[in-house]
Every structure is written in structure tokens, then in C-alpha cells.
Design a protein around this motif. Structure first.
Motif, short mmCIF file in Angstrom:
data_model
loop_
_atom_site.label_atom_id
_atom_site.label_comp_id
_atom_site.label_asym_id
_atom_site.label_seq_id
_atom_site.Cartn_x
_atom_site.Cartn_y
_atom_site.Cartn_z
N LEU A 9 0.82 -1.22 0.00
CA LEU A 9 0.00 0.00 0.00
C LEU A 9 0.85 1.27 0.00
O LEU A 9 0.31 2.36 -0.19
N GLU A 10 2.16 1.12 0.22
CA GLU A 10 3.03 2.29 0.41
C GLU A 10 2.45 3.18 1.51
O GLU A 10 2.31 4.39 1.36
N ALA A 11 2.13 2.54 2.62
CA ALA A 11 1.42 3.20 3.72
C ALA A 11 2.43 3.91 4.63
O ALA A 11 2.92 3.36 5.62
N SER A 12 2.76 5.13 4.29
CA SER A 12 3.80 5.88 5.01
C SER A 12 3.38 6.22 6.44
O SER A 12 4.23 6.47 7.29
N GLY A 13 2.09 6.22 6.72
CA GLY A 13 1.62 6.55 8.06
C GLY A 13 1.60 5.38 9.02
O GLY A 13 1.19 5.54 10.18
N ALA A 14 2.06 4.21 8.58
CA ALA A 14 2.03 3.02 9.41
C ALA A 14 3.34 2.87 10.19
O ALA A 14 4.43 3.02 9.63
N GLN A 15 3.23 2.58 11.48
CA GLN A 15 4.38 2.21 12.30
C GLN A 15 4.11 0.82 12.85
O GLN A 15 3.11 0.59 13.54
N LEU A 16 5.00 -0.12 12.54
CA LEU A 16 4.81 -1.52 12.94
C LEU A 16 5.67 -1.86 14.14
O LEU A 16 6.88 -1.59 14.15
N ILE A 17 5.04 -2.45 15.16
CA ILE A 17 5.73 -2.85 16.38
C ILE A 17 5.53 -4.35 16.58
O ILE A 17 4.40 -4.80 16.75
N HIS A 18 6.64 -5.10 16.55
CA HIS A 18 6.57 -6.56 16.77
C HIS A 18 6.80 -6.80 18.25
O HIS A 18 7.94 -6.90 18.73
#
Length: 203
Positions: free
Chosen positions: A111-120
Motif C-alpha cells: 500500500l506504500e502506507a507511510s503513516g504506518a508504524q509496525l511494532i513486533h
């Protein structure tokens, strides 16, 4: 002479299509409307149904644009991706299952989702170190583990909910919570099958 297909062929094709759809989520509205994304094959992973998401984001339409959001038990990311599609400024996706997390990573790239921050990470270990509050929090945890109660406890303890913040919560029908315990009131609610959904705000 035309070739006659066996009666089993359409059923097989239909079954294959249904299985494919079961392993996908569809974004309902916004810039990525109707986009389909793969879902990790993880036991118990159950994206919020399309109809419920549509209702939820109708509730949130006046506040989601520019909002800072938390998708705490992200799973498929259905709620967080829907928020980003509708112009949320940022969504923090927290997911501890490795397969689900890797699929979230792949879908963010797609999605080229620049507003996403992923936390594992585990949801509660993440909350222990987060410092900033959120405008909208999505809580759709695994059922029958009393996780909504624990999550609300920690969100309030860590002061991650501002006075104007909204909390979306899903839980199984038989689970009972007294939201007044956390100083929260039900702003909206709906039921779909054996699942209750609430939009909560501070009193």
C-alpha cells in the motif's frame, strides 16, 4: 460438439474462490477502497467483518482524518489500514505473532502506507513503554482471555487516553464489562452474531 463440463467443476471453482476470499481482507473506503490484502494463516485470526467496519468508520468519519491511532492487537491490520485509507495521520500496529507481523509488513509495502508504524511486540510490553496519547484506539483482542479489561487498565494507567480520545472495543457476546470502572461511557454500540462492538469515550 461443445464440451460439457462436469457438474463438480463450478463447485470446485466456487470453493477455491471462497477460500481465497477467506484469506483476504477488503478495505471498505477511502484512498484504498476495494483493495484486497492477504491475511496470515494464523489460528484465531478474525478480521472485523466488512459491515461492522463500515459502521465503525461511519461513527468515526468526523474525527479519523489527521488522527493518531493505535491498533493494539493488530492481527490482520483491518482496522488500522481502514483508518489510514481514510486519512488518519498515523497508525501504530502492535502484533506479537511473527507470521501475522510479517504479513502486516508486506501489506504496508504493497500500500506504500507511510503513516504506518509496525511494532513486533506483546501488546502490554508495548503499552509499558509508550509515552504519547492516542486520538483513537482499536481494541480487537483474541477472545476469552479477559484481554479487554487488562488493556483498558493499562491504557488508563499509562495515560494514553486523552479526554477527547475514542476507544473501539470488540468482545464476545457473553463477556461483560462495567465501563464506568474506567470512567468510560458507551458512545455507540452494535452487535454482529456473537460479537459486541462498542465506541467508548471518557465521561
Amino acid at each position: 460438439m461443445p464440451r460439457i463440463l462436469s457438474s463438480a467443476s463450478p463447485n470446485r471453482n466456487s470453493s477455491q474462490v471462497n477460500r481465497a476470499k477467506a484469506n483476504q481482507l477488503r478495505i471498505i473506503g477511502g484512498q484504498w477502497r476495494s483493495r484486497r490484502l492477504p491475511i496470515a494463516d494464523v489460528a484465531g485470526l478474525r478480521p472485523t467483518p466488512d459491515r461492522v467496519r463500515e459502521t465503525l468508520f461511519n461513527w468515526l468519519q468526523s474525527v479519523i482524518g489527521g488522527a493518531r491511532c493505535l491498533d493494539l492487537f493488530a492481527g490482520s491490520g483491518a482496522l488500522g489500514f481502514e483508518a489510514l485509507s481514510r486519512e488518519a495521520a498515523k497508525v501504530v500496529f502492535v502484533e506479537k505473532d511473527t507470521r501475522a507481523f510479517k504479513q502486516l509488513q508486506a501489506n504496508v509495502v504493497t500500500l506504500e502506507a507511510s503513516g504506518a508504524q509496525l511494532i513486533h511486540a506483546d501488546a502490554f510490553s508495548y503499552l509499558e513503554r509508550e509515552m504519547a496519547s492516542f486520538d483513537v484506539v482499536f481494541l480487537d483482542p483474541p477472545f476469552r482471555l479477559a484481554l479487554p479489561e487488562k488493556a483498558l487498565d493499562k491504557l488508563l494507567e499509562r495515560q494514553l487516553i486523552a479526554q477527547e480520545s475514542l476507544i473501539y472495543l470488540e468482545h464476545e457476546l457473553e463477556y461483560q464489562l462495567e465501563f464506568a470502572r474506567w470512567g468510560l461511557a458507551v458512545h455507540r454500540q452494535t452487535k454482529a452474531g456473537q460479537v459486541m462492538s462498542f465506541l467508548l469515550k471518557k465521561v
